[in-house]
Scaffold this motif. Structure first.
Motif, short mmCIF file in Angstrom:
data_model
loop_
_atom_site.label_atom_id
_atom_site.label_comp_id
_atom_site.label_asym_id
_atom_site.label_seq_id
_atom_site.Cartn_x
_atom_site.Cartn_y
_atom_site.Cartn_z
N ARG A 146 33.52 76.41 5.41
CA ARG A 146 33.79 75.46 6.49
C ARG A 146 34.64 76.06 7.61
O ARG A 146 34.67 75.53 8.72
N ASN A 147 35.31 77.17 7.34
CA ASN A 147 36.18 77.79 8.35
C ASN A 147 35.42 78.71 9.30
O ASN A 147 36.00 79.20 10.28
N LEU A 148 34.15 78.95 9.03
CA LEU A 148 33.39 79.91 9.83
C LEU A 148 32.75 79.24 11.05
O LEU A 148 32.47 78.04 11.03
N ALA A 149 32.51 80.04 12.09
CA ALA A 149 31.79 79.55 13.27
C ALA A 149 30.40 79.09 12.87
O ALA A 149 29.83 79.57 11.87
N TYR A 150 29.83 78.17 13.65
CA TYR A 150 28.56 77.56 13.27
C TYR A 150 27.44 78.59 13.15
O TYR A 150 26.59 78.52 12.26
N GLY A 177 21.92 74.20 17.85
CA GLY A 177 23.35 73.91 17.79
C GLY A 177 24.25 75.11 17.82
O GLY A 177 25.48 74.99 17.81
N VAL A 178 23.65 76.31 17.86
CA VAL A 178 24.44 77.54 17.86
C VAL A 178 24.72 77.95 19.31
O VAL A 178 23.79 78.03 20.11
N PRO A 179 25.98 78.20 19.66
CA PRO A 179 26.30 78.63 21.03
C PRO A 179 25.53 79.90 21.40
O PRO A 179 25.25 80.74 20.54
N THR A 180 25.18 80.02 22.67
CA THR A 180 24.41 81.17 23.14
C THR A 180 25.07 82.49 22.76
O THR A 180 24.39 83.45 22.39
N SER A 181 26.39 82.51 22.80
CA SER A 181 27.12 83.75 22.48
C SER A 181 26.89 84.19 21.03
O SER A 181 26.98 85.37 20.71
N GLU A 182 26.56 83.22 20.15
CA GLU A 182 26.34 83.54 18.74
C GLU A 182 24.86 83.66 18.40
O GLU A 182 24.50 84.36 17.45
N SER A 183 23.98 83.00 19.17
CA SER A 183 22.56 82.97 18.82
C SER A 183 21.91 84.35 18.95
O SER A 183 21.03 84.71 18.17
N GLN A 184 22.37 85.14 19.92
CA GLN A 184 21.82 86.49 20.09
C GLN A 184 22.10 87.34 18.85
O GLN A 184 21.22 88.01 18.32
N GLU A 185 23.34 87.27 18.37
CA GLU A 185 23.71 88.02 17.16
C GLU A 185 22.95 87.51 15.95
O GLU A 185 22.49 88.29 15.10
N LEU A 186 22.77 86.20 15.87
CA LEU A 186 22.02 85.59 14.77
C LEU A 186 20.61 86.17 14.72
O LEU A 186 20.13 86.60 13.66
N PHE A 187 19.94 86.23 15.87
CA PHE A 187 18.56 86.71 15.90
C PHE A 187 18.48 88.22 15.70
O PHE A 187 17.51 88.71 15.10
N ASP A 205 14.22 77.86 21.82
CA ASP A 205 14.73 78.81 22.82
C ASP A 205 13.70 79.92 23.01
O ASP A 205 13.58 80.84 22.21
N MET A 206 12.95 79.82 24.10
CA MET A 206 11.85 80.76 24.33
C MET A 206 12.31 82.18 24.57
O MET A 206 11.61 83.14 24.25
N ASN A 207 13.50 82.35 25.13
CA ASN A 207 14.00 83.71 25.31
C ASN A 207 14.17 84.40 23.97
O ASN A 207 13.82 85.57 23.80
N LEU A 208 14.70 83.67 22.98
CA LEU A 208 14.86 84.24 21.64
C LEU A 208 13.50 84.48 20.99
O LEU A 208 13.28 85.53 20.37
#
Length: 250
Positions: A146-150, A177-187, A205-208
């Motif tokens: 629960r302490n981690l970023a989404y 629901g993931v901020p753009t700053s985190e979604s790039q790393e996620l992908f 998100d078509m860019n992703l």
């Protein structure tokens, strides 16, 4: 390459309303395949049919060459078809390593059998740690979930899915629901998964999508409009008209 997941003339009707219209989908071994389409296109219904959450009106579904049309969600999961949506109830009060180890234990049939030899659990912990390393989550192993970023929590969902050793992984809007700053790393992390895991992705998100996918299927009004490479899809006039607008994704 051979297809690991196929549908043959898949139809789903709700009353007189056709939601899935004669869909013939073929996902190749090791693919990075995206399913896109406007709202109401029937993407979620199609995924629900693939996973066994819904029963088709007609048509069939093949997994690794076997007909799974009548199989339950659990049976399909055991055969290697895993959807992140099915396991997104994170163990928020547990550490990341504990959560993934528990998922590995469930797959190994250890469950709550606490009398099993300690060595069995050591093997599960080692496997869980390897999954966390693969997803660049090892530094968070002893963090309470629960302490981690989404965005990190979405990665833990994928870690829990990998603990089930999927052959085909269905990612249902992993960046929602993931901020753009985190979604790039996620992908970027998802893109580095080994090719023995075939990925079918739904994402708005078509860019992703255009950075990640090697094949894209476009669903419109429950039917497959076109399937091709990202380059062809980005320039397809009908796709632009019904979904992408005039935005270019070169």
């Amino acid at each position: 390459m051979s297809a690991v997941l196929k549908t043959h003339g898949l139809v789903k009707r709700f009353g007189g309303f056709v939601v899935t219209d004669e869909v013939n989908l073929s996902i190749e071994q090791g693919a990075r395949h995206a399913l896109i389409g406007p709202n109401g296109a029937g993407k979620t219904t199609l995924i629900n049919l693939l996973t066994g959450f819904l029963v088709p009106t007609s048509g069939s579904i093949e997994l690794m060459g076997a007909d799974v049309t009548q199989m339950s969600q659990h049976e399909r999961c055991r055969k290697g078809l895993v959807r992140t949506f099915q396991i997104n109830q994170l163990f928020v009060g547990m550490t990341v390593l504990e959560s993934v180890t528990m998922a590995v234990c469930e797959r190994m049939g250890l469950g709550t059998h606490w009398w099993r030899p300690v060595g069995s659990y050591a093997q599960a912990v080692d496997e869980a740690a390897e999954i966390l390393r693969r997803l660049k989550l090892i530094d968070d192993a002893y963090e309470v979930t629960r302490n981690l970023a989404y965005g990190r929590q979405r990665l833990i969902e994928i870690a829990l899915a990998l603990a089930l050793q999927p052959k085909v992984l269905l990612l249902d809007e992993p960046a929602a629901g993931v901020p753009t700053s985190e979604s790039q790393e996620l992908f970027e992390t998802i893109a580095q998964l080994p090719r023995d895991v075939t990925i079918l992705l739904i994402e708005h998100d078509m860019n992703l999508v255009f950075k990640f996918a090697e094949r894209i299927s476009v669903l419109v009004n429950g039917a497959l409009l076109v399937e091709d490479t990202p380059e062809v899809i980005a320039r397809h006039p009908r796709v632009k008209e019904v979904y992408l607008g005039e935005e270019s994704h070169g």
